[in-house]
Design a protein around this motif. Structure first.
Motif, short mmCIF file in Angstrom:
data_model
loop_
_atom_site.label_atom_id
_atom_site.label_comp_id
_atom_site.label_asym_id
_atom_site.label_seq_id
_atom_site.Cartn_x
_atom_site.Cartn_y
_atom_site.Cartn_z
N ASP A 106 0.85 -1.20 0.00
CA ASP A 106 0.00 0.00 0.00
C ASP A 106 0.88 1.25 0.00
OD1 ASP A 106 -2.42 1.29 -0.16
OD2 ASP A 106 -2.81 1.25 1.99
N GLU A 107 0.30 2.35 -0.49
CA GLU A 107 1.11 3.57 -0.62
C GLU A 107 0.44 4.76 0.05
OE1 GLU A 107 -1.00 2.74 -3.17
OE2 GLU A 107 -2.06 4.63 -2.89
N LYS A 141 -7.10 3.22 7.84
CA LYS A 141 -7.61 4.47 7.27
C LYS A 141 -8.18 5.38 8.36
CE LYS A 141 -6.91 4.52 2.84
NZ LYS A 141 -7.27 3.39 1.99
N ASP A 209 -3.84 -3.20 -2.78
CA ASP A 209 -4.99 -2.32 -2.66
C ASP A 209 -5.23 -1.69 -4.04
OD1 ASP A 209 -7.03 -0.96 -1.37
OD2 ASP A 209 -5.76 0.78 -0.98
#
Ligand code: MN
Length: 312
Positions: A106-107, A141, A209
């Motif tokens: 993920d970034e 998140k 993702d």
């Protein structure tokens, strides 16, 4: 669009459904199901528990028909917009991935005018999944920066990871070569996944993702020398896959640290995002250091790179 709709039906409707789909039943019945049937393009599964599942492109039509029938028979209202949501599918995927050893990436930083892009891949053996769950990485998140700073150092000690930081000068060079954001992201994900696969060649799944259609992803990395191809792309992957969740936390932590050190260097704490507060800050920085400073600390293809003029 393929849909999965699930709702609970009354015993009365259950009977009706069994009778209605009698001729459309499939030979095989899944565990705990009364039947599985195909009607036109929709697959209908009725479980002993009373859970009715409709899957397919027109699943909403079939579901709606039975929801109306339910209302006529028993007066019970089915909230279809609730039944629509992807919760069931997400739960299924999570259940599956919970028992698997995964590599996930993920970034962070792609929506921020200031600062680098940070991409991380993590390797999480299945035995480690419950531990990561306990740490609360699943909802990366919704975790605050404060919590990230608390848990990320532990994560980085416990979880095998590879991180790549794309600094602004390099990002801007890519942009000037015509690479769009998704291409840059794809190249970076591939880069950390290649490295991780070498470190841990044995795993059950590689999960990314999803930020672009898989076909496009592979188009974007077509010039990369080495490619990881066995990828399961999932939207909101961080909420169903522990290695993606860990990668998301670590990326965010490193991004925050990078922002802090850039800010310390400048004497202005940098801001996240791409709003008007960011425009104002950019104007301030240009006033002090000149406009040649920006490409070292910001993504110059963002609108902010024009809008700050208004605040000079
Ligand atoms: Mn993501």
């Amino acid at each position: 669009m393929y849909m999965t709709i699930v709702f609970k039906v009354s015993d009365l409707l259950k009977e009706k459904m069994v009778a209605y789909y009698q001729d459309k039943r499939k030979e095989k019945t899944p565990p705990y199901a009364l039947f599985q049937a195909m009607d036109a393009d929709t697959m209908i599964t009725l479980y002993e528990s009373g859970k009715a599942m409709f899957q397919g492109k027109c699943a909403d039509m079939d579901a709606k028909m039975w929801a109306e029938m339910e209302r006529n028979l028993t007066g019970k209202r089915v909230n279809l917009s609730e039944a629509y949501d992807r919760n069931e599918k997400i739960k299924d995927t999570r259940r599956t991935l919970y028992g698997l050893t995964t590599i996930g990436s993920d970034e962070v930083g792609t929506g921020d005018f200031f600062g680098p892009i940070v991409v991380t891949a993590c390797y999480v053996p299945k035995e480690q999944v419950p531990y990561l769950d306990q740490l609360g990485v699943r909802d990366s998140k919704t975790i605050t920066d404060k919590k990230i700073i608390e848990i990320a150092p532990t994560l980085m000690k416990e979880v095998s990871h590879v991180t790549f930081i794309l600094r602004n000068e390099e990002y801007n060079r890519y942009q000037s070569m015509g690479y769009n954001m998704n291409k840059i992201k794809a190249i970076l994900h591939n880069k950390v996944l290649v490295a991780m696969k070498k470190k841990h060649p044995s795993y059950d799944r590689i999960v990314v993702d999803q930020f672009v259609f898989p076909r496009k992803y592979f188009e974007h990395i077509s010039q990369s020398r080495e490619k990881v191809k066995d990828i399961m792309f999932l939207t909101k992957a961080e909420s169903v896959c522990a290695s993606v969740a860990a990668a998301s936390c670590i990326s965010r932590y490193i991004f925050l640290k990078e922002m802090k050190s850039l800010g310390d260097h400048l004497g202005f704490p940098l801001l996240k995002g791409a709003g008007e507060d960011v425009d104002r800050l950019a104007a301030k920085i240009v006033t002090v250091y000149g406009e040649e400073k920006l490409p070292e600390i910001a993504k110059m293809n963002f609108k902010n790179a024009d809008k700050y003029f208004d605040f000079l």
